[in-house]
Scaffold this active site. Sequence first.
Site, PDB file in Angstrom:
ATOM      1  N   SER A 263       0.894  -1.249   0.109  1.00  0.00           N
ATOM      2  CA  SER A 263       0.083  -0.086  -0.100  1.00  0.00           C
ATOM      3  C   SER A 263       0.930   1.166   0.143  1.00  0.00           C
ATOM      4  O   SER A 263       2.105   1.136   0.179  1.00  0.00           O
ATOM      5  CB  SER A 263      -0.904  -0.052   1.189  1.00  0.00           C
ATOM      6  OG  SER A 263       0.165   0.282   2.190  1.00  0.00           O
ATOM      7  N   LYS A 264       0.163   2.455  -0.265  1.00  0.00           N
ATOM      8  CA  LYS A 264       0.804   3.534  -0.298  1.00  0.00           C
ATOM      9  C   LYS A 264       1.464   3.894   1.185  1.00  0.00           C
ATOM     10  O   LYS A 264       2.810   4.262   1.222  1.00  0.00           O
ATOM     11  CB  LYS A 264       0.003   4.640  -0.487  1.00  0.00           C
ATOM     12  CG  LYS A 264       0.253   6.093  -0.100  1.00  0.00           C
ATOM     13  CD  LYS A 264      -0.582   7.384  -0.355  1.00  0.00           C
ATOM     14  CE  LYS A 264      -0.037   8.596  -0.042  1.00  0.00           C
ATOM     15  NZ  LYS A 264       0.559   8.623   1.284  1.00  0.00           N
TER      16      LYS A 264
END
Length: 503
Positions: A263-264
Site C-alpha cells: 500500500s501507499k
Amino acid sequence: MSDNIRVRFAPSPTGPLHIGGVRTALYNYLFAKKNGGTFVLRIEDTDQTRFVPGATEYILESLKWCGIEPEEGPHKPGEYGPYVQSERKEIYQEHIQQLIELGHAYYAFDTPEDLEKKRQEEKEKGNENWQYDSSTRNQMYNSLTISKVETQSLLNQNTPYTIRVKIEPEQIVNFHDLIRGLISIQTNVLDDKVLFKSDGLPTYHFANIVDDHLMQISHVIRGEEWLPSTALHQLLYRYFGWEAPKFAHLPLILKPDGKGKLSKRDGDKMGFPVFPLNWTNSEGELYPGYRENGYLPEAFVNMLAFLGWNPGTEEEILSLEKLADTFSLERVNKSGARFDPDKTKWFQQQYFKQQSNASILQSIENQIPKHNYTIQQLEEICGLFKERVEFAKDIVPAAKYFFEAPQSYDDKTVQKKWKENSATLLNELSTKFQSLHDFSAQELEHAFHGFVSEKEIGLGALMPVLRLSLTGEGSGPQIFEIASILGKEEVLERIATAVAKLG
Ligand code: GLU
C-alpha cells in the site's frame, strides 16, 4: 496465435496509478507485443463519485514514461471508440434494454433506505449476509414482483430505479483462467448485482463486459481482485449470447514482508515510492514517484516485469523488447509477488551504470557547481562515479571534491593512515609530480609506483594519505584518475594544504 489478439488496460481515474496498475498495463503490453496484437487503453469512469481530475492524464503520462503506450485509447482513437466510458452512455443504454428484453435484467425500485431497512431486519433475524438474489428478489419492489403496467407507470413518473441482473440459480459457471486453471462457481452464491445505477450510468460490471465485447478484446489480463467478479462477467456474456474473452488474473503485489497487499503507507514508512510519477492530491499531499526519485524507466519496467513473472532463465536484465520476446502468461505465478525495495535499487544500478557518461552528464548538467573543467573531463567524472552510486542525482554530492578542495579529512583514515613520515613522503611525491610533463592517470600511476619502490615503502603507506589530501575521504574511485582530472596545480596545492593541516 491469431492476428486478432486485442488486450486492454482499463483503469478507473480515481487517483494516481499504483505500481500494481502499471504492472497490469505492462503485462498487457508485453502480451500484445509478443503475439502481434493490439494494446488498448480504456478509461473506466462510470463511478462519477470517485472521479479525480488529472488522473487520466497521470495514467497516460505514466505509460508514456514507461515506454508502454497503448496503440488505441483516448489519446489515439481507433475504430472502437470512444475509449472513455462516460462518452459511451448511449451504447450502454441500448445494451441494457436488450438484456431486459432477453429477460436477464429487471428494474428495481427499492430505495437505498428500503434496502438498508431490509438488511437491518434480516440482521436482527441472525442473517448477516442478506443479499438481493434469486431467493429474495420476490420479496422486493421490482419489475418481477409488480405488473408490467405498474412498472411502466413508475418509469413514466421518473421514479428512481436501478437495473439488476437476474441471476439464474442452480447453475454452474465454469471458466478457465490462463494463470489459475479451471474455476467453477455455483450461481446460488451470486447476487443480482446492479448493472445500471439510478444516475443513469452503468456500473463497472456492465460497462466492462459491453466494452470488452464491442472492442473485440480477446484476452482480459487484470488484477486478482477481479477474479470473484468473473463469474458474473461470464454469465453476462452468456445472457447476451456473446463469446467471452479469455481471462488471466495476475497475482497481488505484496508488502516486502509478504504480509498483505503493498500500500501507499508501506512506501511512506519504508521510504520507497509506490507510484510511477509524483502525484499531489487535492489536500496538497505529495505521493512520491519513481521518475522523480531518479529511477530510469527501463529499470523500473524491468523490475515490475519480474514481480510475478520470470523468463525461466538466470537472465534478469531484459530490455522492454527482450521482455516482449520472452513474455508468456504461463510463466506468471499464481501466488502473490513480494515487493523488494533493495532489488528495485539493484535494477536501477544495473541500468544506471550502462548509461553513457555523456547522457549522465546531460541529466545532471544543472546541478554542476562552478568549475573550469572541459566537457570531456566532466564526462570522465560521471564515468568515475556511475558504478558507485545508483542515481544520477547522487553524482555531484559524491564528486564534491572535484568542485571544492576538502574542508576536512576523514577522521578514521587520518587516525589509521597518517603516520609521522606521511608529510615528508607527500612533499617528496609532490616534487615528483611537479616534474611531470604529462599529467595523465597512467603517468601519475607510473611516477607513484616508481616513488614507492624507490622509497621501499608499501603502497598502503602512501596511497591512502594521497587520497586523503586530494579528496578528504578514505575511499573512492581510482586516485590517479582523480588527480589527473584535478590537474597539476590543484593537486600540488591540495597536498600542500593537507601537509600543513595534518603534518
Ligand atoms: N476499472 C477496473 C479497475 O480499475 C478494471 C478492471 C478490469 O480490468 O476489468 O481496475
